[in-house]
Design an enzyme around this catalytic site. Structure first.
Site, PDB file in Angstrom:
ATOM      1  CG  HIS A  89      43.705 -20.732 -34.065  1.00 21.37           C
ATOM      2  ND1 HIS A  89      43.855 -19.991 -32.922  1.00 21.37           N
ATOM      3  CD2 HIS A  89      43.460 -22.000 -33.664  1.00 21.37           C
ATOM      4  CE1 HIS A  89      43.730 -20.775 -31.870  1.00 21.37           C
ATOM      5  NE2 HIS A  89      43.482 -22.011 -32.291  1.00 21.37           N
ATOM      6  CG  ASP A  99      40.715 -29.096 -35.633  1.00 15.65           C
ATOM      7  OD1 ASP A  99      40.421 -27.984 -35.183  1.00 15.65           O
ATOM      8  OD2 ASP A  99      40.819 -30.114 -34.920  1.00 15.65           O
TER       9      ASP A  99
HETATM   10  C1  SDX Z   1      40.170 -25.175 -32.739  1.00 14.99           C
HETATM   11  O1  SDX Z   1      40.633 -21.360 -29.692  1.00 14.99           O
HETATM   12  C2  SDX Z   1      41.349 -22.411 -29.766  1.00 14.99           C
HETATM   13  O2  SDX Z   1      42.461 -22.474 -29.236  1.00 14.99           O
HETATM   14  C3  SDX Z   1      40.730 -23.580 -30.518  1.00 14.99           C
HETATM   15  C4  SDX Z   1      41.634 -24.762 -30.753  1.00 14.99           C
HETATM   16  C5  SDX Z   1      41.976 -25.495 -29.466  1.00 14.99           C
HETATM   17  O3  SDX Z   1      42.988 -26.201 -29.465  1.00 14.99           O
HETATM   18  O4  SDX Z   1      41.161 -25.427 -28.509  1.00 14.99           O
HETATM   19  O5  SDX Z   1      42.829 -24.354 -31.396  1.00 14.99           O
HETATM   20  C6  SDX Z   1      40.926 -25.806 -31.635  1.00 14.99           C
HETATM   21  O6  SDX Z   1      39.007 -24.903 -32.586  1.00 14.99           O
HETATM   22  C7  SDX Z   1      40.906 -24.808 -34.008  1.00 14.99           C
HETATM   23  C8  SDX Z   1      39.993 -24.051 -35.022  1.00 14.99           C
HETATM   24  C9  SDX Z   1      39.161 -25.085 -35.750  1.00 14.99           C
HETATM   25  N1  SDX Z   1      38.127 -24.442 -36.588  1.00 14.99           N
HETATM   26  C10 SDX Z   1      38.203 -24.453 -37.912  1.00 14.99           C
HETATM   27  O7  SDX Z   1      39.156 -24.895 -38.550  1.00 14.99           O
HETATM   28  C11 SDX Z   1      36.970 -23.910 -38.605  1.00 14.99           C
HETATM   29  C12 SDX Z   1      37.383 -22.949 -39.727  1.00 14.99           C
HETATM   30  N2  SDX Z   1      37.961 -21.772 -39.155  1.00 14.99           N
HETATM   31  C13 SDX Z   1      37.093 -20.628 -38.928  1.00 14.99           C
HETATM   32  O8  SDX Z   1      35.780 -20.929 -38.611  1.00 14.99           O
HETATM   33  C14 SDX Z   1      37.765 -19.532 -38.105  1.00 14.99           C
HETATM   34  O9  SDX Z   1      39.029 -19.375 -38.599  1.00 14.99           O
HETATM   35  C15 SDX Z   1      37.839 -19.698 -36.598  1.00 14.99           C
HETATM   36  C16 SDX Z   1      36.511 -19.961 -36.002  1.00 14.99           C
HETATM   37  C17 SDX Z   1      38.769 -20.807 -36.240  1.00 14.99           C
HETATM   38  C18 SDX Z   1      38.376 -18.379 -36.034  1.00 14.99           C
HETATM   39  O10 SDX Z   1      37.454 -17.438 -36.314  1.00 14.99           O
HETATM   40  P1  SDX Z   1      37.641 -15.908 -35.809  1.00 14.99           P
HETATM   41  O11 SDX Z   1      38.862 -15.719 -35.026  1.00 14.99           O
HETATM   42  O12 SDX Z   1      36.365 -15.460 -35.182  1.00 14.99           O
HETATM   43  O13 SDX Z   1      37.907 -15.178 -37.167  1.00 14.99           O
HETATM   44  P2  SDX Z   1      36.795 -14.652 -38.120  1.00 14.99           P
HETATM   45  O14 SDX Z   1      35.718 -15.670 -38.258  1.00 14.99           O
HETATM   46  O15 SDX Z   1      36.429 -13.279 -37.684  1.00 14.99           O
HETATM   47  O16 SDX Z   1      37.613 -14.619 -39.487  1.00 14.99           O
HETATM   48  C19 SDX Z   1      38.391 -13.494 -39.810  1.00 14.99           C
HETATM   49  C20 SDX Z   1      38.246 -13.371 -41.325  1.00 14.99           C
HETATM   50  C21 SDX Z   1      36.785 -13.364 -41.770  1.00 14.99           C
HETATM   51  O17 SDX Z   1      36.738 -12.605 -42.974  1.00 14.99           O
HETATM   52  P3  SDX Z   1      36.180 -11.055 -42.865  1.00 14.99           P
HETATM   53  O18 SDX Z   1      34.773 -11.126 -42.277  1.00 14.99           O
HETATM   54  O19 SDX Z   1      37.146 -10.338 -41.942  1.00 14.99           O
HETATM   55  O20 SDX Z   1      36.195 -10.565 -44.264  1.00 14.99           O
HETATM   56  O21 SDX Z   1      38.826 -14.522 -41.959  1.00 14.99           O
HETATM   57  C22 SDX Z   1      37.826 -15.256 -42.655  1.00 14.99           C
HETATM   58  C23 SDX Z   1      36.486 -14.794 -42.115  1.00 14.99           C
HETATM   59  O22 SDX Z   1      35.469 -14.908 -43.111  1.00 14.99           O
HETATM   60  N3  SDX Z   1      38.046 -16.666 -42.346  1.00 14.99           N
HETATM   61  C24 SDX Z   1      37.994 -17.671 -43.222  1.00 14.99           C
HETATM   62  C25 SDX Z   1      38.316 -18.819 -42.502  1.00 14.99           C
HETATM   63  N4  SDX Z   1      38.535 -18.500 -41.228  1.00 14.99           N
HETATM   64  C26 SDX Z   1      38.362 -17.167 -41.128  1.00 14.99           C
HETATM   65  N5  SDX Z   1      37.701 -17.692 -44.550  1.00 14.99           N
HETATM   66  C27 SDX Z   1      37.738 -18.915 -45.143  1.00 14.99           C
HETATM   67  N6  SDX Z   1      38.046 -20.069 -44.503  1.00 14.99           N
HETATM   68  C28 SDX Z   1      38.348 -20.065 -43.194  1.00 14.99           C
HETATM   69  N7  SDX Z   1      38.651 -21.191 -42.574  1.00 14.99           N
END
Ligand code: SDX
Length: 443
Positions: free
Chosen positions: A319, A377
Site C-alpha cells: 500500500h 483487497d
Molecule cells: C487500494 O491509495 C489508497 O488508499 C488505495 C486504497 C483505497 O482504499 O482507496 O487503499 C485501495 O488500491 C489498495 C491497494 C490495492 N492494490 C494492490 O493490492 C495491488 C498490489 N499492490 C501494489 O501494486 C502496490 O503495493 C501499490 C500499488 C498498492 C502501492 O504501490 P507504491 O506505493 O507505488 O509502491 P511501489 O510500487 O513503489 O512498491 C514499493 C516496492 C517496490 O519494490 P522496489 O522497486 O522498491 O524494489 O515494493 C514492491 C515494489 O516492487 N511491491 C511489491 C508489491 N507491492 C509493492 N512486490 C510484490 N508484491 C506487491 N504487492
C-alpha cells in the site's frame, strides 16, 4: 437537512514556522502549516513565482494535494479514522447509511437526522425507467465496471435538475441520487450480464439487504438475505467508504475542479478505481488465489513476486500509505470467517491459501523490509465470492461503497473558498525548439 460540513470540523492549517529553500543563491522562506493530527506541510504555493522552479513528485508520494477534514490515515500505525472515529468501531457498531451521514456532514447523526437521511436516500433508489433501455446497448458479457462507468456518466443525461454544482440544493440532490442509485445500477449491471430481469429496489429493506435482493431475487423466487450476511455486507461497505486522497478520489477532485457535473466526476472516479493497482485489486487478488490453487504452490508465487524481472505482484498486498497492517484487512478477515461460517462453508480452499500466503509473506525478508502487508483487497474477494458475487462484480461493489467518499471529498472541494482548477506542471525533457523540415527535404 444541512448541506455542508459544520464549520467546527473545518479548521485551516495553523502556521507553525517556516522552511528555508536555498536555490541559485537565493534563500526563500516557505510557511509550514500544521493540521489537527498527522504530518505538517510545507506550503510551496509561492515557490515557482519566487524561484522559477517547480517541485517534482511523480505519484505524489510526498505531496498534500488539499486540506481535508474527512478521513485520516496513519500508515505507520495502521490507523484509519472517518471524521475522527476509528474504522474498527464504525464497522463494529454502525451501519453504512450512518457512515454516509458522518462522511457527508462531519458528525454522527442523532435519531431524527438518521431517520430523515435514511428516508431521503430510500426515496431516491429507483432509476429513471429510460435507463433500462440504456443498458440494452451493452453486450451481455460487458465487464460490470464498463457498465458502471457508462451508466453513471450518463446519469447527467437524465437528471438535468441536479447538475449545477454552484447550487447547494442541486449538489445535495445529486449526492443523494448517487448514493441511493449506485446499488440499483450495480445490481442491474450484474443482472444484465447473467440475462436475468432487473429487480426493483424496495423501500422496506436496509441498504445492503436491498442490494442483495436486487442481485439475487428472481421473478420466480424472492430472496431474503440472512441478517448475518446483510450485516457483513454493510460492514464491507463501511470499510470501503473513503480513504483520504487515493487515486480515484484525487481523480474525482481533479475532474470536479474544472466544474464538471457531479455524475461525470463520479464516473471518472469509477474509471480510475477499475485499475488492478487500485480498486481492481480485489478482483485480481481472488484470480491470483485461484491461480495459486493450493498451499504447496505458494513458494512459486512468492518467488515471482520478488523477482524484479517478473511483473507479477502479490495482489492485495502492499500500500502507498500503510506500512503496517491495513486496519480494514483485519476486519475483512474476521468478516470472511463470519460469512463462511454462516453459509456453512468449511475449509474454503482459497481462504486456506490466503491465510498461508499471508503467514509466509509476513515472515519473508522481502515483504518485511518493504513493509508490504495485506490490504483491504486481500480478503474481500473471498467474502464477496462466498456471498454469491462473480469476481467481475468485486470492483463494482467497491465503487458502490466508495461513492459516498468521493461525494464527500468532492463537496468539500467545491465548498472550499480556496478551490481552483487543478493544473500540475512538468519536468520537460523533450526536444527544444526546432524548425519544420518539408517532407522532400527529410532524410
Ligand atoms: C487500494 O491509495 C489508497 O488508499 C488505495 C486504497 C483505497 O482504499 O482507496 O487503499 C485501495 O488500491 C489498495 C491497494 C490495492 N492494490 C494492490 O493490492 C495491488 C498490489 N499492490 C501494489 O501494486 C502496490 O503495493 C501499490 C500499488 C498498492 C502501492 O504501490 P507504491 O506505493 O507505488 O509502491 P511501489 O510500487 O513503489 O512498491 C514499493 C516496492 C517496490 O519494490 P522496489 O522497486 O522498491 O524494489 O515494493 C514492491 C515494489 O516492487 N511491491 C511489491 C508489491 N507491492 C509493492 N512486490 C510484490 N508484491 C506487491 N504487492
Amino acid at each position: 437537512m444541512t448541506t455542508s460540513v459544520p464549520t467546527s470540523q473545518q479548521r485551516p492549517g495553523t502556521p507553525s514556522g517556516t522552511a528555508t529553500v536555498n536555490y541559485q543563491g537565493k534563500s526563500i522562506e516557505l510557511p509550514v502549516l500544521r493540521g489537527s493530527v498527522g504530518p505538517e506541510v510545507i506550503d510551496i504555493r509561492k515557490l515557482y513565482g519566487e524561484t522559477g522552479a517547480f517541485t517534482y513528485d511523480p505519484g505524489f508520494t510526498s505531496t498534500a494535494s488539499c486540506e481535508s477534514s474527512i478521513t485520516y490515515i496513519d500508515g505507520d500505525e495502521g490507523i484509519l479514522l472517518y471524521r475522527g472515529y476509528p474504522i474498527e468501531q464504525l464497522a463494529e457498531h454502525g451501519d453504512f447509511l450512518e457512515t454516509c451521514y458522518l462522511l457527508l456532514y462531519g458528525d454522527l447523526p442523532n435519531a431524527t437526522q438518521m431517520k430523515e437521511f435514511d428516508r431521503a436516500i430510500t426515496y431516491h433508489t429507483m432509476v429513471h425507467e429510460q435507463i433500462n433501455y440504456f443498458f440494452r446497448g451493452f453486450r451481455r458479457d460487458a465487464h460490470p465496471m464498463a457498465v458502471m462507468v457508462g451508466t453513471v456518466g450518463a446519469l447527467s443525461a437524465f437528471y438535468h435538475d441536479s447538475t449545477d454544482i454552484n447550487d447547494p440544493h442541486q449538489r445535495m440532490v445529486a449526492s443523494f441520487r448517487m448514493i441511493a442509485k449506485m446499488p440499483t445500477i450495480a445490481a442491474m449491471a450484474y443482472k444484465y450480464t447473467i440475462g436475468q430481469p432487473f429487480v426493483y429496489p424496495r423501500n422496506d429493506l436496509g441498504y445492503a439487504e436491498n442490494f442483495l435482493r436486487m442481485c439475487f431475487a428472481v421473478p420466480a423466487e424472492d430472496y431474503k438475505a440472512s441478517p448475518v450476511l446483510s450485516r457483513a455486507l454493510e460492514r464491507i461497505f463501511i470499510l470501503h467508504a473513503d480513504h483520504e486522497q487515493n487515486a480515484s478520489t484525487s481523480t474525482v477532485r481533479l475532474a470536479g475542479s474544472s466544474g464538471a457535473n457531479p455524475f461525470a466526476c463520479i464516473a471518472a472516479g469509477i474509471a480510475c478505481l477499475w485499475g488492478p493497482a487500485h480498486g481492481g485489486a480485489n478482483e485480481a487478488a481472488l484470480t491470483m488465489l485461484e491461480e495459486i490453487g493450493s498451499v504447496d504452490r505458494i513458494p512459486e508465487f512468492i518467488a515471482r513476486a520478488k523477482d524484479k524481472n517478473d511483473p507479477f505482484r502479490l495482489m492485495g498486498f502492499g500500500h502507498r500509505v500503510y506500512k503496517n497492517y491495513d486496519p480494514r484487512a483485519k476486519v475483512m478477515q474476521k468478516t470472511s470467517h463470519e460469512v463462511l461460517d454462516e453459509l456453512g462453508i468449511k475449509n474454503d480452499p482459497l481462504l486456506a491459501v490466503a491465510m498461508e500466503l499471508e503467514k509466509i509473506a509476513l515472515h519473508d525478508d522481502y515483504f518485511v523490509e518493504k513493509k508490504l502487508y495485506p490490504n483491504i483487497d486481500f480478503y474481500s474477494g473471498i467474502t464477496l465470492r462466498a456471498l454469491g458475487f462473480p469476481t467481475t462484480m468485486f470492483t463494482a461493489l467497491f465503487a458502490l461503497a466508495r461513492t459516498v467518499g468521493w461525494i464527500a471529498q468532492w463537496t468539500e472541494m467545491i465548498e472550499d473558498p480556496a478551490q481552483k482548477i487543478g493544473r500540475p506542471r512538468q519536468l520537460y525533457t523533450g526536444a527544444a525548439r526546432r524548425e519544420y523540415v518539408p517532407l522532400n527535404k527529410r532524410g
